[in-house]
Write an enzyme that holds these catalytic residues in place. Structure first.
Site, PDB file in Angstrom:
ATOM      1  N   ASP A   1       0.815  -1.165   0.027  1.00 20.36           N
ATOM      2  CA  ASP A   1       0.056  -0.018   0.166  1.00 20.36           C
ATOM      3  C   ASP A   1       1.039   1.338  -0.001  1.00 20.36           C
ATOM      4  O   ASP A   1       1.985   1.092  -0.097  1.00 20.36           O
ATOM      5  CB  ASP A   1      -0.858  -0.106   1.124  1.00 20.36           C
ATOM      6  CG  ASP A   1      -0.424  -0.156   2.648  1.00 20.36           C
ATOM      7  OD1 ASP A   1       0.896   0.261   2.537  1.00 20.36           O
ATOM      8  OD2 ASP A   1      -1.027  -0.339   3.578  1.00 20.36           O
ATOM      9  N   SER A   2       0.479   2.384   0.052  1.00 23.32           N
ATOM     10  CA  SER A   2       1.055   3.738  -0.172  1.00 23.32           C
ATOM     11  C   SER A   2       1.743   3.953   1.062  1.00 23.32           C
ATOM     12  O   SER A   2       2.341   4.949   1.022  1.00 23.32           O
ATOM     13  CB  SER A   2       0.214   4.837  -0.828  1.00 23.32           C
ATOM     14  OG  SER A   2      -0.720   5.134   0.085  1.00 23.32           O
ATOM     15  N   GLY A   3       1.063   3.680   2.263  1.00 23.27           N
ATOM     16  CA  GLY A   3       1.370   4.104   3.475  1.00 23.27           C
ATOM     17  C   GLY A   3       0.494   5.070   4.069  1.00 23.27           C
ATOM     18  O   GLY A   3       0.396   5.415   5.318  1.00 23.27           O
ATOM     19  N   GLY A   4      -0.155   5.668   3.165  1.00 21.48           N
ATOM     20  CA  GLY A   4      -1.230   6.778   3.520  1.00 21.48           C
ATOM     21  C   GLY A   4      -2.158   6.534   4.498  1.00 21.48           C
ATOM     22  O   GLY A   4      -2.479   7.179   5.591  1.00 21.48           O
ATOM     23  N   PHE A   5      -2.728   5.415   4.323  1.00 24.76           N
ATOM     24  CA  PHE A   5      -4.007   4.965   5.217  1.00 24.76           C
ATOM     25  C   PHE A   5      -3.501   4.779   6.649  1.00 24.76           C
ATOM     26  O   PHE A   5      -4.199   5.301   7.405  1.00 24.76           O
ATOM     27  CB  PHE A   5      -4.670   3.760   4.765  1.00 24.76           C
ATOM     28  CG  PHE A   5      -5.627   2.996   5.537  1.00 24.76           C
ATOM     29  CD1 PHE A   5      -6.930   3.542   5.211  1.00 24.76           C
ATOM     30  CD2 PHE A   5      -5.687   2.223   6.432  1.00 24.76           C
ATOM     31  CE1 PHE A   5      -7.913   3.286   6.164  1.00 24.76           C
ATOM     32  CE2 PHE A   5      -6.614   1.723   7.324  1.00 24.76           C
ATOM     33  CZ  PHE A   5      -7.791   2.177   7.021  1.00 24.76           C
TER      34      PHE A   5
ATOM     35  N   ASP B   1      -3.152   8.123  -1.252  1.00 28.39           N
ATOM     36  CA  ASP B   1      -4.478   8.573  -1.334  1.00 28.39           C
ATOM     37  C   ASP B   1      -4.819   9.160  -0.179  1.00 28.39           C
ATOM     38  O   ASP B   1      -3.910   9.010   0.975  1.00 28.39           O
ATOM     39  CB  ASP B   1      -5.644   7.790  -1.896  1.00 28.39           C
ATOM     40  CG  ASP B   1      -5.694   6.345  -0.976  1.00 28.39           C
ATOM     41  OD1 ASP B   1      -4.596   6.239  -0.160  1.00 28.39           O
ATOM     42  OD2 ASP B   1      -6.638   5.683  -1.108  1.00 28.39           O
TER      43      ASP B   1
ATOM     44  N   GLN C   1     -11.567   7.037  -4.714  1.00 29.72           N
ATOM     45  CA  GLN C   1     -12.413   7.518  -3.339  1.00 29.72           C
ATOM     46  C   GLN C   1     -13.527   8.140  -3.577  1.00 29.72           C
ATOM     47  O   GLN C   1     -14.145   7.868  -4.699  1.00 29.72           O
ATOM     48  CB  GLN C   1     -11.274   8.575  -2.554  1.00 29.72           C
ATOM     49  CG  GLN C   1      -9.808   7.953  -2.149  1.00 29.72           C
ATOM     50  CD  GLN C   1     -10.296   6.874  -1.109  1.00 29.72           C
ATOM     51  OE1 GLN C   1     -11.248   6.790  -0.292  1.00 29.72           O
ATOM     52  NE2 GLN C   1      -9.100   6.135  -0.624  1.00 29.72           N
TER      53      GLN C   1
ATOM     54  N   GLY D   1     -11.479   3.255   0.556  1.00 30.87           N
ATOM     55  CA  GLY D   1     -12.235   4.091   1.741  1.00 30.87           C
ATOM     56  C   GLY D   1     -13.656   3.371   1.643  1.00 30.87           C
ATOM     57  O   GLY D   1     -14.561   4.053   2.256  1.00 30.87           O
TER      58      GLY D   1
ATOM     59  N   ASP E   1      -7.820  -7.889  -0.091  1.00 26.96           N
ATOM     60  CA  ASP E   1      -6.995  -8.016   1.047  1.00 26.96           C
ATOM     61  C   ASP E   1      -7.520  -7.918   2.417  1.00 26.96           C
ATOM     62  O   ASP E   1      -8.464  -6.879   2.365  1.00 26.96           O
ATOM     63  CB  ASP E   1      -5.512  -7.163   1.100  1.00 26.96           C
ATOM     64  CG  ASP E   1      -6.108  -5.783   1.709  1.00 26.96           C
ATOM     65  OD1 ASP E   1      -5.662  -5.550   2.737  1.00 26.96           O
ATOM     66  OD2 ASP E   1      -6.626  -4.869   1.021  1.00 26.96           O
TER      67      ASP E   1
END
Lengths: 377, 377
Positions: free
Chosen positions: B93-97, B147, B191, B218, B268
């Site tokens: 994942d991007s790390g953002g969450f 995101d 999103q 989201g 996932d």
């Protein structure tokens, strides 16, 4: 007790011995190390991994199992082997030691020990007869007599009282075991603290009663290694040659080498799994602390010559990361690596005794530990 | 972005699809379930067990890995696959969450997110470009754009602002990814919360930018299942047929059946391992709570017809005991049983789609869950 042919002494090398102990669930090659599966499970390992690591026999704790899930329940489910899926020999302790170390409000009387369960607070009574009954219900291949273990240092009076009580409990255990089917084994336990005279008296009393094997208890409870070895030297010559000898709760790899050199055949210890959970690996370079920052960028395995895949192929950097992150996999990998190291050591010990090269093997192994880990990169 | 032949659509059955996604570390059969190995490890499982359970691809969390052990360190050690020993496809994942859910003092700006590390308290900046750089350093086969995910329920204004920001971050992510070697993939993330119009606008914007695959983010953040499914129905028709579609963080087996029926290819979720650690087993009879006393004396396995050995041969009584005793082995066994159940479900889903019997399969599977567990003994 009949002189059943359950123990075959194959070779001797000095005082060190190698042999075969036959139990209802299979043969145990001695000297043997028994990993400890306290409550019917080996922490961090699947049973298939315990076996693949070279384990012939495991230890289960009567105290834990009688309280949860209960001996009668395990018996109804077909015994410990069927219950757990470990299809090999199993030794159970008597429960006495854990009563002393884990439970509150314990009261030791001639007839029995009364204690409060650490799980649900219920008052429970454990007598030598009930201990044997529980171990029979569990279906253990090797039952241990109930004894009283005194923590050292202690007064001579206390040590002697506990030793004499243990002898009487040994006799009662043996009587209680008389109805066990052929092939199941009962071991007596020598006590006597760090006092040579009491150790000898205990061993002589046990031999008089007669057991399938003899354990030395009440050691590795805080005394220096030299005292432990001295007590083994007092007891071993009194024990019959044709019965296995088991040093309870021992120990480090070095303790094992020293005890084997003095005629011990069996060991058990939580150290490989417990230290594994704390980030420590047993290797031919000695113990290695994976938490140490020197491993953070090291792509090399713990020991590229290990026979155990995880020790040969997992990088130190990954183990370091897992330990630092508290990931279960770190404890799982280090526990199996440690059990495999112990079992490979036992394999090599048996091999060296068979070839009459044990003293040389012992010296080389110790030199490897003393040299320490490979240089950092 | 070139129209690389990384995704082959093999069959369609209604809206459900089955295909093959090709990555540098191997092929992923879709619909695919990705178990979550947060910090470079799957909790309670060895990687060989993850593979044996039928897993083609796993997910790693950029947020955790960039903080510990660090992306540059993993790159120096040869990338995530070599570091962990998982020799298969990996999505990050991007790390953002996780920045939003785990760290304190976070500040979202157009340029980047700034946050305080939950590990050592250091201030860290994460921009769409840095997120791509980190994922490239990790060597992940599929990188995700950064995101902003808004927790539902939320105001329309907040949802729209985050959606628009995510679109701009998606464009920047794509530019940052242009230097990645051929074969490595980048997915955009739609999103728009629970507002159909915003979801459609997000999907259209993403397709305009162009990605190797499209995720729906989201969702599964607290809204009812019906809302989640309605949002999928808004987005899926806008996405190109020839690109994989990934529903992030989902979900229960039932969520998966419903989403596959609406054209989703990838999933996932931490549920199989997390619920396993809490004594829950996923089975064809629905979820079973092994902590329940009804299992204490039950010698039967969870499912005697399971293809997974531990689900077929371990007794409920033993699992109950392990869970009640807090033994690691309980979490290990239930985690692998659950991953294996999920992967078998995905296998059967792919099989049913290939045979154009998905609707029937889905109905039968749901009926099995609704019938519940086998009767107690």
């Amino acid at each position: 007790m009949t002189s059943a042919k359950h123990f075959e002494l194959l070779r001797r090398d000095g005082q060190a011995r190698t042999g075969r102990l036959t139990t209802p669930h299979g043969v145990v090659r001695t000297p043997a190390f028994m990993p400890v599966g306290t409550a019917g499970a080996m922490k961090g390992l699947h049973w298939r991994e315990v076996r693949e690591a070279g384990t012939d026999i495991v230890l289960g704790n009567t105290y834990h199992l009688m309280l949860r899930p209960g001996a009668e329940r395990i018996a109804a489910l077909g015994g410990l082997q069927r219950f757990t899926g470990w299809n090999g020999p199993m030794l159970t302790d008597s429960g006495g030691f854990q009563v002393m170390s884990l439970s509150e409000l314990r009261k030791v009387r001639e007839q029995a020990v009364t204690f409060r369960s650490h799980i649900d607070g219920a008052m429970v009574e454990l007598s030598p007869e009930r201990s044997i009954e529980v171990q029979r219900l569990l279906g253990s291949d090797i039952a241990m007599q109930m004894d009283e273990c005194v923590r050292l240092p202690a007064e001579r009076g206390d040590i002697e009282r506990a030793m004499q009580l243990s002898l009487r409990w040994g006799e009662r255990s043996r009587r209680a075991f008389e109805t066990a089917p052929a092939g199941y084994l009962l071991f007596g336990i020598a006590q006597g603290g760090d006092i040579a005279e009491l150790r000898r008296a205990s061993a002589r009393g046990l031999v008089e009663t007669g057991f399938h094997g003899y354990a030395i208890g009440g050691l590795a409870v805080g005394e220096p290694q030299a005292v432990m070895l001295a007590m083994i030297e007092e007891v071993a010559p009194i024990l019959p040659e044709d019965r296995p000898r088991y040093l309870m709760g021992v120990g480090t790899p070095e303790d094992i080498l020293e005890a084997v050199a003095r005629g011990i055949d069996m060991f058990d210890c939580v150290m490989p799994t417990r230290n594994g959970r704390h980030g420590m690996a047993f290797t031919r370079f000695g113990q290695i602390n994976l938490r140490n920052a020197r491993h953070a960028d090291d792509p090399r395995p713990l020991d590229e010559e290990s026979v155990w895949p995880a020790a040969r192929s997992t990088s130190r950097a990954y183990l370091h990361h897992l330990v630092r992150s508290g990931e279960t996999l770190g404890a799982m990998l280090l526990s199996e690596i440690n059990i495999a190291y112990y079992q490979r050591l036992m394999h090599d010990i048996r091999d060296a005794i068979a070839k009459a090269t044990f003293a040389d093997f012992s010296q080389r192994t110790r030199a490897g530990w003393a040299n320490g880990d490979i240089p950092a990169r």
